[in-house]
Design a protein around this motif. Structure first.
Motif, short mmCIF file in Angstrom:
data_model
loop_
_atom_site.label_atom_id
_atom_site.label_comp_id
_atom_site.label_asym_id
_atom_site.label_seq_id
_atom_site.Cartn_x
_atom_site.Cartn_y
_atom_site.Cartn_z
N GLY A 18 0.81 -1.19 0.00
CA GLY A 18 0.00 0.00 0.00
C GLY A 18 0.85 1.25 0.00
O GLY A 18 2.08 1.21 -0.13
N GLU A 19 0.18 2.38 0.18
CA GLU A 19 0.88 3.66 0.22
C GLU A 19 1.46 3.89 1.62
O GLU A 19 0.81 3.55 2.62
CB GLU A 19 -0.07 4.80 -0.13
CG GLU A 19 -0.52 4.80 -1.58
CD GLU A 19 0.65 5.03 -2.54
OE1 GLU A 19 1.50 5.89 -2.22
OE2 GLU A 19 0.70 4.36 -3.58
N PRO A 20 2.65 4.47 1.71
CA PRO A 20 3.18 4.82 3.03
C PRO A 20 2.29 5.84 3.73
O PRO A 20 1.59 6.63 3.08
CB PRO A 20 4.56 5.42 2.71
CG PRO A 20 4.88 4.96 1.34
CD PRO A 20 3.58 4.81 0.62
N GLY A 21 2.29 5.80 5.04
CA GLY A 21 1.52 6.75 5.81
C GLY A 21 2.06 8.17 5.65
O GLY A 21 3.27 8.37 5.53
N ALA A 22 1.15 9.12 5.62
CA ALA A 22 1.55 10.53 5.49
C ALA A 22 1.67 11.13 6.88
O ALA A 22 0.76 11.82 7.35
CB ALA A 22 0.52 11.28 4.65
N HIS A 23 2.78 10.83 7.55
CA HIS A 23 2.99 11.29 8.92
C HIS A 23 4.32 12.03 9.02
O HIS A 23 5.31 11.48 9.52
CB HIS A 23 2.96 10.12 9.90
CG HIS A 23 1.70 9.31 9.87
ND1 HIS A 23 0.45 9.88 9.94
CD2 HIS A 23 1.52 7.97 9.78
CE1 HIS A 23 -0.46 8.93 9.91
NE2 HIS A 23 0.16 7.76 9.80
N PRO A 24 4.39 13.27 8.54
CA PRO A 24 5.65 14.02 8.67
C PRO A 24 5.90 14.41 10.12
O PRO A 24 4.97 14.41 10.94
CB PRO A 24 5.38 15.25 7.81
CG PRO A 24 3.90 15.43 7.87
CD PRO A 24 3.32 14.04 7.91
N PRO A 25 7.13 14.73 10.46
CA PRO A 25 7.41 15.20 11.83
C PRO A 25 6.54 16.41 12.16
O PRO A 25 6.34 17.29 11.32
CB PRO A 25 8.90 15.57 11.77
CG PRO A 25 9.45 14.70 10.69
CD PRO A 25 8.36 14.62 9.66
N PRO A 26 6.00 16.47 13.36
CA PRO A 26 5.12 17.59 13.73
C PRO A 26 5.92 18.87 13.93
O PRO A 26 7.11 18.84 14.24
CB PRO A 26 4.49 17.12 15.04
CG PRO A 26 5.51 16.20 15.63
CD PRO A 26 6.16 15.50 14.47
#
Length: 380
Positions: A18-26
């Motif tokens: 699947g697609e990687p999660g879209a979780h950039p550093p906050p």
């Protein structure tokens, strides 16, 4: 990206990532909960005798700090008691403390008694071993986690011995410490900790120690994989003493909490799921419980698989995910612990890490998985 993955009957089944999660550093760390990730270590695979790859080990800590998480250093995830000796642990604490100061990262560090030989020891020697490690942690600028001691478990004759040892330690810490209750599923040598194999009696014993020294106790990390028992203990703590969940099965509900309180976090599973954990905690800060649940939901099957029985081999899964995700160049571990899990276990782990969106470069992950399967004698 596609890959053929083996099944236990020897067949190969096509799998599409699947697609990687879209979780950039906050932009800023979450504030509604205190959260630490217990971090793994990276061995130098070419060193003989064995040593750590310090740059890669410390780079992973910088990765955790970049997501706003604190680092729980020199804990079980770093293979304390499963390959990491005290001299190396001491250097790890010192190096990580310096990194934390340089980047403003939060850090707690495990203080144990593992410089002693296995088996029973006089209580004074156990206290002295703890004191040595507490001194190293305090000099490094860390908050101590007074880890459960195998030697104390083997030596104590009942709750009074635990009260005596912890009373001496808490009477001298420079800053409030975190206590540590690790269940026997994580370490069978800790059966009967706090003076009883009956968990209700054990809870009463540790609560009495905390009540007697509440000003010196920041909190207690509880790793019993029993959400109901953790909640009961949390509600019985003195005001101002935190419950840090170490429950790698039930962390979303325990961190979310209820109308009577919540758990903070000190979790081994936050090592492989750091991006998702940071995003979920950010959603909790914003009051978006639906997003909190949605982000954490796919990580729970992964966590339950990583920490499957025998639970103490969870470190193998943690490092496998770190390798697949590109945080290190190899899948080698201190003491050869990479061999502790089966091929079917790690194949399923690959699938679950992908489904949780935790493989940021699918092409790299597939290339590494294919190479690893080839070494295992599986064509993919």
């Amino acid at each position: 990206m596609k890959i053929d993955l083996p099944r236990a009957d020897g067949s190969l089944v096509p799998y599409t990532l699947g697609e990687p999660g879209a979780h950039p550093p906050p932009a800023v760390p979450a504030t509604s909960r205190v959260a630490y990730a217990a971090a793994h270590v990276v061995v130098d695979p070419l060193a003989d005798p064995e040593r750590l790859d310090w740059e890669t080990t410390l780079a992973f800590r910088r990765h955790l700090w970049s997501y706003g998480l604190g680092v729980a250093e020199a804990m079980d995830t770093a293979q304390r008691g499963m390959g990491l000796d005290w001299p190396t642990t001491r250097e790890l604490i010192e190096r990580s403390g310096a990194e934390a100061r340089a980047c403003g990262g939060r850090i707690v560090c495990g203080a144990g008694t593992d410089q002693l030989p296995p088996g029973p020891a006089p209580l004074d020697r156990i206290v002295a071993a703890y004191e040595e490690q507490l001194g190293v942690i305090e000099a490094a600028g860390g908050t101590p986690v007074i880890m459960a001691s195998r030697q104390l478990a083997a030596s104590a004759t009942g709750p009074d011995d635990y009260a005596a040892v912890y009373g001496r330690l808490l009477g001298q810490v420079a800053r409030p410490a975190v206590l540590h209750w690790l269940g026997p599923m994580f370490d069978p040598a800790l059966e009967g900790y706090w003076g009883s194999a009956d968990l209700d009696d054990a809870a009463r014993s540790v609560l009495a120690i905390i009540a007697d020294h509440a000003g010196a106790v920041d909190g207690i990390k509880v790793s019993l994989l029993d959400a109901g028992r953790e909640i009961a203990l949390r509600r019985a703590l003195p005001a101002g003493v935190r419950l840090y969940t170490g429950d790698d099965f039930n962390y979303p509900e325990l961190i979310r909490g209820d109308d009577q309180g919540h758990s903070d976090a000190l979790l081994g599973v936050f090592d492989p799921i750091a991006p998702a954990a940071a995003a979920a905690l950010g959603a909790l800060d914003a009051g978006d419980l639906a997003a909190y649940e949605r982000i954490f939901a796919p990580t729970v099957p992964l966590a339950r698989h990583i920490f499957a029985v025998p639970t103490y081999y969870y470190k193998t899964g943690v490092v496998f995910v770190a390798w697949l995700a590109g945080h290190q160049a190899h899948f080698s571990m201190v003491g050869g612990l990479e061999s502790a899990r089966s091929v079917p276990h790690l194949v399923r782990l690959f699938e679950l890490a992908d489904q949780a969106g935790l493989l940021p470069d699918p092409e790299l992950a597939v290339a590494r998985m294919r190479a690893w399967l080839t070494v295992q004698g599986v064509a993919s």
